[in-house]
Design a protein around this motif. Structure first.
Motif: not given
Length: 227
Positions: A152-158, A126-144
């Motif tokens: 919804r306003m951030e959908s393209l960024e997601y 569990f990671i609390p925080g704004r998604a666009l602040d958290v996602l850049p810290r996750l590993a490239d190519g590490g998810y299935d």
């Protein structure tokens, strides 16, 4: 013309019946323990004014996670844990769900719902925080699989972050793209709906994604990242 209109009414009625049947079918494919945990999580979501994924959407997420033989899944929007339970049910027994939400108190409900569903504590991060602040810290190519049920306003960024996070052959899914029918409504719509239309167009026109729009819940937009 009168006969054609009658046929159209019959088709519409049959389609609505079929969609209702699909939703009910999705509710009957899990065990009693998980079902009780889901109901508890749905009750907490209702109390908090959060719209949880439908049974049909949940069943689709479970199936997609199993199809991907998912060991690592990222979720944007923990809520009270409804979608997370479905994802965990489809993932490998050693899989880990990384779930992000702005509201830590909601994540506490999700932790309890996962526990009630029988999942070990190490199955979710569990990671609390704004998604666009958290996602850049996750590993490239590490998810299935990446499941997006956030702002919804951030959908393209997601989408951009998901393409980076996913392995070749991985899946990205967006919940709620019908926007209660407003996405296809020709009347003037709010900015959120316009952003969803941009998302739909971007995924359909992408050369690196193979998409499908599933008519479950409020619309589940899914796409596979090409190898």
């Amino acid at each position: 013309m009168r006969q054609l209109r009658g046929q159209e009414r019959a088709i519409t009625g049959n389609r609505q019946t079929s969609l209702a049947f699909a939703e009910a079918y999705g509710a009957g494919i899990i065990d009693e323990t998980a079902d009780a945990a889901l109901q508890w999580a749905r009750d907490r979501a209702h109390e908090a004014g959060i719209r949880a994924v439908s049974s049909g959407t949940g069943a689709a997420l479970r199936m997609l996670a199993a199809t991907a033989d998912a060991k690592a899944v990222a979720e944007i929007g923990t809520g009270t844990g409804v979608s997370g339970i479905y994802l965990l049910l489809g993932m490998r027994p050693d899989g880990v769900l990384t779930t992000v939400d702005l509201e830590p108190e909601r994540q506490q409900f999700a932790k309890q719902s996962f526990r009630e569903a029988g999942f070990a504590g190490n199955r979710a991060r569990f990671i609390p925080g704004r998604a666009l602040d958290v996602l850049p810290r996750l590993a490239d190519g590490g998810y299935d699989l990446v499941f997006c049920d956030g702002d919804r306003m951030e959908s393209l960024e997601y989408l951009a972050e998901s393409l980076r996070l996913l392995r070749p052959g991985g899946l990205v899914c967006f919940e709620g793209v019908f926007a209660d029918g407003r996405t296809v409504d020709s009347a003037a719509q709010p900015e959120q709906v316009l952003r969803l239309r941009e998302l739909l167009r971007a995924i359909r026109e992408s050369t690196v994604l193979v998409p499908s729009l599933l008519p479950v819940g409020d619309g589940l937009l899914c796409a596979v990242k090409r190898g």
